[in-house]
Design an enzyme around this catalytic site. Structure first.
Site, PDB file in Angstrom:
ATOM      1  N   LYS A 152     -32.813   4.272  16.031  1.00  0.00           N
ATOM      2  CA  LYS A 152     -33.400   3.768  17.271  1.00  0.00           C
ATOM      3  C   LYS A 152     -32.327   3.163  18.171  1.00  0.00           C
ATOM      4  O   LYS A 152     -32.225   3.497  19.359  1.00  0.00           O
ATOM      5  CB  LYS A 152     -34.463   2.710  16.960  1.00  0.00           C
ATOM      6  CG  LYS A 152     -35.029   2.013  18.211  1.00  0.00           C
ATOM      7  CD  LYS A 152     -36.060   0.969  17.851  1.00  0.00           C
ATOM      8  CE  LYS A 152     -35.477  -0.214  17.110  1.00  0.00           C
ATOM      9  NZ  LYS A 152     -34.586  -1.032  17.991  1.00  0.00           N
ATOM     10  N   THR A 156       0.862  -1.185   0.000  1.00  0.00           N
ATOM     11  CA  THR A 156       0.000   0.000   0.000  1.00  0.00           C
ATOM     12  C   THR A 156       0.895   1.229   0.000  1.00  0.00           C
ATOM     13  O   THR A 156       1.564   1.524   0.986  1.00  0.00           O
ATOM     14  CB  THR A 156      -0.920   0.012   1.226  1.00  0.00           C
ATOM     15  OG1 THR A 156      -1.722  -1.176   1.213  1.00  0.00           O
ATOM     16  CG2 THR A 156      -1.845   1.216   1.189  1.00  0.00           C
ATOM     17  N   LYS A 202      -8.068   0.715  -2.100  1.00  0.00           N
ATOM     18  CA  LYS A 202      -7.559   0.115  -0.862  1.00  0.00           C
ATOM     19  C   LYS A 202      -7.672   1.113   0.304  1.00  0.00           C
ATOM     20  O   LYS A 202      -8.038   0.743   1.428  1.00  0.00           O
ATOM     21  CB  LYS A 202      -6.105  -0.316  -1.053  1.00  0.00           C
ATOM     22  CG  LYS A 202      -5.384  -0.791   0.221  1.00  0.00           C
ATOM     23  CD  LYS A 202      -5.970  -2.072   0.778  1.00  0.00           C
ATOM     24  CE  LYS A 202      -5.259  -2.522   2.060  1.00  0.00           C
ATOM     25  NZ  LYS A 202      -3.894  -2.985   1.843  1.00  0.00           N
TER      26      LYS A 202
END
Length: 311
Positions: free
Chosen positions: A269, A118, A193
């Site tokens: 909720k 990366t 990525k």
């Protein structure tokens, strides 16, 4: 190359010549925690596997399995049509590709250099431009799934590059990835990525917040973890709502509006109830507060009454 910058690879052996036929040799640089299981899936690749790493103990199992080994990236590139790179960071990737003994010294036109690390999408674009001057294809191909998925051949691989390059890498990548996506041009794989990991680590932060609430409530955190993993295995987790092709607001007559509106109402909720519990326990839940405020807009259907009540 596995874990430290500036490293050279060991061993030298002859490899089959590069061919345009299906049985081309594949190279693999970086045999660390991720690279080794990925490369092991290629040891029976028809055109042969050539590996390169600075550590003899990392290389030897591949030699024992029948792979060849190269002393440097430049030597590896002499005979490989596709080269996978799994090193630490941008600086190591640049050294492997464009350094004094880098792949571009010997890579032939048409070779595809694939970076699974990366890195910055800007680094990817710069390296792609440098590769193009030699007629070499570059793809950024980051991976998702971790070492266990690599061992099973079940990684997700996000490829940024030309259609020609994608076709060249699809079959070898299919050995260690069960999902190989052509994300788009160079840099698109990295951007995908980063978006995926944004969700990953924000979710980790949310998990920490949930644990604080559970702990303050006197709950068993290990039991909560079991419930989360069990339910996510059935619902798909956050990815279950990532089905639309746009983040634009959903029109009231759209197919998705009642579905996502129902998700919003349930979410608001449950978030309201969690925030009420946290208030009674004197626990601050900033992510939950932000989620209650943003959930409806994020889903594209606008805030519901509970979000408006708490705004």
């Amino acid at each position: 190359m596995g874990d430290r910058p500036g490293a050279e690879c060991r061993w030298r052996a002859g490899v089959p010549a590069v061919s345009e036929a299906a049985e081309f040799a594949v190279g693999f640089i970086g045999l660390g925690n991720m690279g080794a299981p990925m490369a092991h899936r290629l040891t029976d690749w028809p055109g042969g596997l050539v590996v390169c790493d600075m550590r003899p103990d990392a290389v030897q199992p591949f030699i024992d399995a029948g792979a060849k080994a190269a002393e440097t990236p430049a030597e590896l590139a002499e005979n490989c049509r596709v080269v996978s790179i799994v090193v630490l960071d941008d600086a190591q990737v640049r050294t492997v590709i464009a350094g004094p003994d880098g792949l571009l010294r010997t890579a032939k036109p048409g070779t595809v250099l694939a970076v699974h690390s990366t890195i910055s999408d800007r680094t990817a674009a710069e390296l792609a431009a440098e590769c193009a001057t030699r007629g070499v294809e570059f793809v950024d191909a980051p991976i998702s799934g971790g070492a266990p998925a690599a061992q099973r051949g079940a990684l997700a691989i996000m490829v940024g590059g030309s259609a020609t390059a994608f076709e060249a890498v699809r079959e070898p990548f299919g050995r260690f990835g069960s999902l190989v996506i052509h994300a788009g041009e160079v840099g698109a794989g990295t951007r995908m990525k980063l978006a995926r990991n944004l969700l990953h680590f924000v979710a980790f932060t949310a998990a920490a917040e949930a644990q604080r609430l559970a702990e303050a409530s006197g709950l068993d955190l290990a039991a909560l973890g079991k419930v989360v993993r069990h339910s996510d295995s059935h619902t798909g987790g956050p990815g279950a709502i990532m089905l639309r092709k746009t983040t634009a607001p959903v029109e009231p007559d759209d197919f998705w509006f009642p579905i996502l509106g129902h998700v919003r109402d349930l979410g608001e909720k449950d978030l309201s109830l969690a925030l009420d519990l946290a208030s009674r326990l004197n626990i601050d839940l900033p992510l939950a507060q932000r989620a209650l405020h943003d959930l409806g807009d994020g889903l594209g259907v606008g805030p519901g009454p509970l979000a408006k009540e708490h705004s």
